[in-house]
Design a protein around this motif. Structure first.
Motif, PDB file in Angstrom:
ATOM      1  N   ILE A  90       0.839  -1.196   0.000  1.00 62.88           N
ATOM      2  CA  ILE A  90       0.000   0.000   0.000  1.00 62.88           C
ATOM      3  C   ILE A  90       0.877   1.250   0.000  1.00 62.88           C
ATOM      4  CG2 ILE A  90      -1.576   1.385   1.423  1.00 62.88           C
ATOM      5  CD1 ILE A  90      -2.970  -1.287   2.174  1.00 62.88           C
ATOM      6  N   LEU A  91       1.892   1.270   0.848  1.00 64.09           N
ATOM      7  CA  LEU A  91       2.780   2.432   0.902  1.00 64.09           C
ATOM      8  C   LEU A  91       3.540   2.632  -0.397  1.00 64.09           C
ATOM      9  CD1 LEU A  91       4.203   2.189   4.532  1.00 64.09           C
ATOM     10  CD2 LEU A  91       2.351   3.661   3.685  1.00 64.09           C
ATOM     11  N   ASP A  92       3.931   1.536  -1.029  1.00 63.99           N
ATOM     12  CA  ASP A  92       4.637   1.617  -2.302  1.00 63.99           C
ATOM     13  C   ASP A  92       3.732   2.228  -3.373  1.00 63.99           C
ATOM     14  OD1 ASP A  92       7.175   0.854  -3.719  1.00 63.99           O
ATOM     15  OD2 ASP A  92       5.754  -0.304  -4.934  1.00 63.99           O
ATOM     16  N   GLU A  93       2.483   1.776  -3.416  1.00 65.48           N
ATOM     17  CA  GLU A  93       1.538   2.328  -4.397  1.00 65.48           C
ATOM     18  C   GLU A  93       1.257   3.799  -4.090  1.00 65.48           C
ATOM     19  OE1 GLU A  93      -2.989   1.497  -5.955  1.00 65.48           O
ATOM     20  OE2 GLU A  93      -1.814  -0.207  -5.214  1.00 65.48           O
ATOM     21  N   TRP A  94       1.119   4.128  -2.820  1.00 65.99           N
ATOM     22  CA  TRP A  94       0.866   5.505  -2.402  1.00 65.99           C
ATOM     23  C   TRP A  94       2.015   6.426  -2.808  1.00 65.99           C
ATOM     24  CZ3 TRP A  94       2.718   7.552   2.725  1.00 65.99           C
ATOM     25  CH2 TRP A  94       2.245   8.846   2.977  1.00 65.99           C
ATOM     26  N   ALA A  95       3.246   5.972  -2.585  1.00 68.73           N
ATOM     27  CA  ALA A  95       4.417   6.789  -2.894  1.00 68.73           C
ATOM     28  C   ALA A  95       4.527   7.089  -4.389  1.00 68.73           C
ATOM     29  CB  ALA A  95       5.691   6.094  -2.409  1.00 68.73           C
ATOM     30  N   GLY A  96       4.051   6.169  -5.207  1.00 72.48           N
ATOM     31  CA  GLY A  96       4.155   6.359  -6.653  1.00 72.48           C
ATOM     32  C   GLY A  96       2.913   6.946  -7.290  1.00 72.48           C
ATOM     33  N   GLY A  97       1.905   7.281  -6.489  1.00 78.33           N
ATOM     34  CA  GLY A  97       0.647   7.747  -7.054  1.00 78.33           C
ATOM     35  C   GLY A  97       0.295   9.157  -6.652  1.00 78.33           C
ATOM     36  N   THR A  98      -0.950   9.531  -6.917  1.00 78.41           N
ATOM     37  CA  THR A  98      -1.429  10.873  -6.611  1.00 78.41           C
ATOM     38  C   THR A  98      -2.521  10.882  -5.541  1.00 78.41           C
ATOM     39  OG1 THR A  98      -3.033  10.763  -8.421  1.00 78.41           O
ATOM     40  CG2 THR A  98      -0.872  11.729  -8.918  1.00 78.41           C
ATOM     41  N   ASP A  99      -3.061   9.716  -5.190  1.00 75.85           N
ATOM     42  CA  ASP A  99      -4.097   9.645  -4.169  1.00 75.85           C
ATOM     43  C   ASP A  99      -3.492   9.850  -2.784  1.00 75.85           C
ATOM     44  OD1 ASP A  99      -6.068   9.079  -6.016  1.00 75.85           O
ATOM     45  OD2 ASP A  99      -6.009   6.915  -5.682  1.00 75.85           O
ATOM     46  N   SER A 100      -4.308  10.354  -1.866  1.00 70.99           N
ATOM     47  CA  SER A 100      -3.863  10.411  -0.473  1.00 70.99           C
ATOM     48  C   SER A 100      -3.821   8.996   0.080  1.00 70.99           C
ATOM     49  CB  SER A 100      -4.830  11.269   0.359  1.00 70.99           C
ATOM     50  OG  SER A 100      -6.066  10.589   0.530  1.00 70.99           O
ATOM     51  N   LEU A 101      -3.125   8.827   1.177  1.00 70.32           N
ATOM     52  CA  LEU A 101      -3.070   7.503   1.801  1.00 70.32           C
ATOM     53  C   LEU A 101      -4.473   7.070   2.213  1.00 70.32           C
ATOM     54  CD1 LEU A 101      -1.436   5.088   2.749  1.00 70.32           C
ATOM     55  CD2 LEU A 101      -0.998   6.330   4.892  1.00 70.32           C
ATOM     56  N   GLU A 102      -5.274   8.003   2.719  1.00 68.87           N
ATOM     57  CA  GLU A 102      -6.642   7.686   3.116  1.00 68.87           C
ATOM     58  C   GLU A 102      -7.467   7.208   1.922  1.00 68.87           C
ATOM     59  OE1 GLU A 102      -4.806  10.253   6.120  1.00 68.87           O
ATOM     60  OE2 GLU A 102      -4.962  10.425   3.949  1.00 68.87           O
ATOM     61  N   GLN A 103      -7.316   7.865   0.781  1.00 66.72           N
ATOM     62  CA  GLN A 103      -8.044   7.442  -0.420  1.00 66.72           C
ATOM     63  C   GLN A 103      -7.620   6.045  -0.862  1.00 66.72           C
ATOM     64  OE1 GLN A 103      -6.824  10.831  -2.752  1.00 66.72           O
ATOM     65  NE2 GLN A 103      -8.915  11.657  -2.821  1.00 66.72           N
ATOM     66  N   LEU A 104      -6.337   5.781  -0.828  1.00 63.68           N
ATOM     67  CA  LEU A 104      -5.835   4.486  -1.270  1.00 63.68           C
ATOM     68  C   LEU A 104      -6.275   3.371  -0.321  1.00 63.68           C
ATOM     69  CD1 LEU A 104      -4.223   2.743  -3.198  1.00 63.68           C
ATOM     70  CD2 LEU A 104      -2.163   3.374  -1.928  1.00 63.68           C
ATOM     71  N   VAL A 105      -6.160   3.588   0.978  1.00 63.09           N
ATOM     72  CA  VAL A 105      -6.592   2.570   1.942  1.00 63.09           C
ATOM     73  C   VAL A 105      -8.089   2.326   1.773  1.00 63.09           C
ATOM     74  CG1 VAL A 105      -6.915   2.070   4.398  1.00 63.09           C
ATOM     75  CG2 VAL A 105      -4.714   2.944   3.580  1.00 63.09           C
ATOM     76  N   HIS A 106      -8.860   3.389   1.590  1.00 63.14           N
ATOM     77  CA  HIS A 106     -10.305   3.244   1.381  1.00 63.14           C
ATOM     78  C   HIS A 106     -10.582   2.402   0.131  1.00 63.14           C
ATOM     79  CE1 HIS A 106     -14.532   4.261   1.599  1.00 63.14           C
ATOM     80  NE2 HIS A 106     -14.488   4.608   0.327  1.00 63.14           N
ATOM     81  N   HIS A 107      -9.864   2.669  -0.931  1.00 62.05           N
ATOM     82  CA  HIS A 107     -10.044   1.922  -2.186  1.00 62.05           C
ATOM     83  C   HIS A 107      -9.768   0.430  -1.965  1.00 62.05           C
ATOM     84  CE1 HIS A 107      -9.819   0.864  -6.422  1.00 62.05           C
ATOM     85  NE2 HIS A 107      -8.661   0.290  -6.164  1.00 62.05           N
ATOM     86  N   VAL A 108      -8.660   0.110  -1.323  1.00 62.55           N
ATOM     87  CA  VAL A 108      -8.299  -1.300  -1.082  1.00 62.55           C
ATOM     88  C   VAL A 108      -9.332  -1.949  -0.162  1.00 62.55           C
ATOM     89  CG1 VAL A 108      -6.560  -2.849  -0.083  1.00 62.55           C
ATOM     90  CG2 VAL A 108      -5.830  -0.900  -1.488  1.00 62.55           C
ATOM     91  N   LEU A 109      -9.712  -1.240   0.883  1.00 66.26           N
ATOM     92  CA  LEU A 109     -10.675  -1.775   1.838  1.00 66.26           C
ATOM     93  C   LEU A 109     -12.031  -2.038   1.185  1.00 66.26           C
ATOM     94  CD1 LEU A 109     -10.972  -2.480   4.865  1.00 66.26           C
ATOM     95  CD2 LEU A 109     -12.019  -0.239   5.113  1.00 66.26           C
TER      96      LEU A 109
END
Length: 131
Positions: A90-109
């Motif tokens: 998750i952190l790797d995808e977050w670091a390479g993307g434009t979404d906030s960490l909250e948006q990315l965790v929400h998407h995965v969840l």
């Protein structure tokens, strides 16, 4: 790449995920009270092998259980359903993307919650937009 401070730990990712779970609309939230939520750095090698995944960074989350549409009152003694989020991917995808960490965790969840409900990808996207 983002460059700042230490990486969020498992407790921080879990707190984001729990807030995301709490924001899901009814009727979904009523059926999630018994889901066990965990955060691990990576999926273990045996799981990755069983899933045919070579790169541990390719798996950000996993639903373990039987979708509620397949459950029966005749079943007993099963472990509780659980969702595992994998922190490092998750952190790797977050670091390479434009979404906030909250948006990315929400998407995965939401994707893993969708498996709990037996939803299609289109239904999962609709749920994500609604919460």
């Amino acid at each position: 790449m983002r460059r700042f401070g230490p990486s969020p730990d498992a407790d921080e990712i879990e707190a984001i995920a729990r807030a995301s779970l709490a924001a899901l609309p009814e009727p979904f939230s009523a059926y999630l009270a018994d889901i066990v939520l965990t955060v691990e750095d990576f999926a273990d090698d045996a799981l990755l092998k069983d899933m045919g995944i070579d790169d541990p960074f390719d798996l950000t989350g996993l639903y373990h259980g039987l979708p509620i549409s397949q459950k029966s009152v005749d079943q007993s003694g099963n472990l509780p359903d659980r969702i595992t989020l994998y922190r490092r991917p998750i952190l790797d995808e977050w670091a390479g993307g434009t979404d906030s960490l909250e948006q990315l965790v929400h998407h995965v969840l939401v994707h893993e919650v969708g498996h709990h409900f037996g939803l299609s990808d289109d239904d999962m996207h609709a749920l994500e937009r609604a919460s």
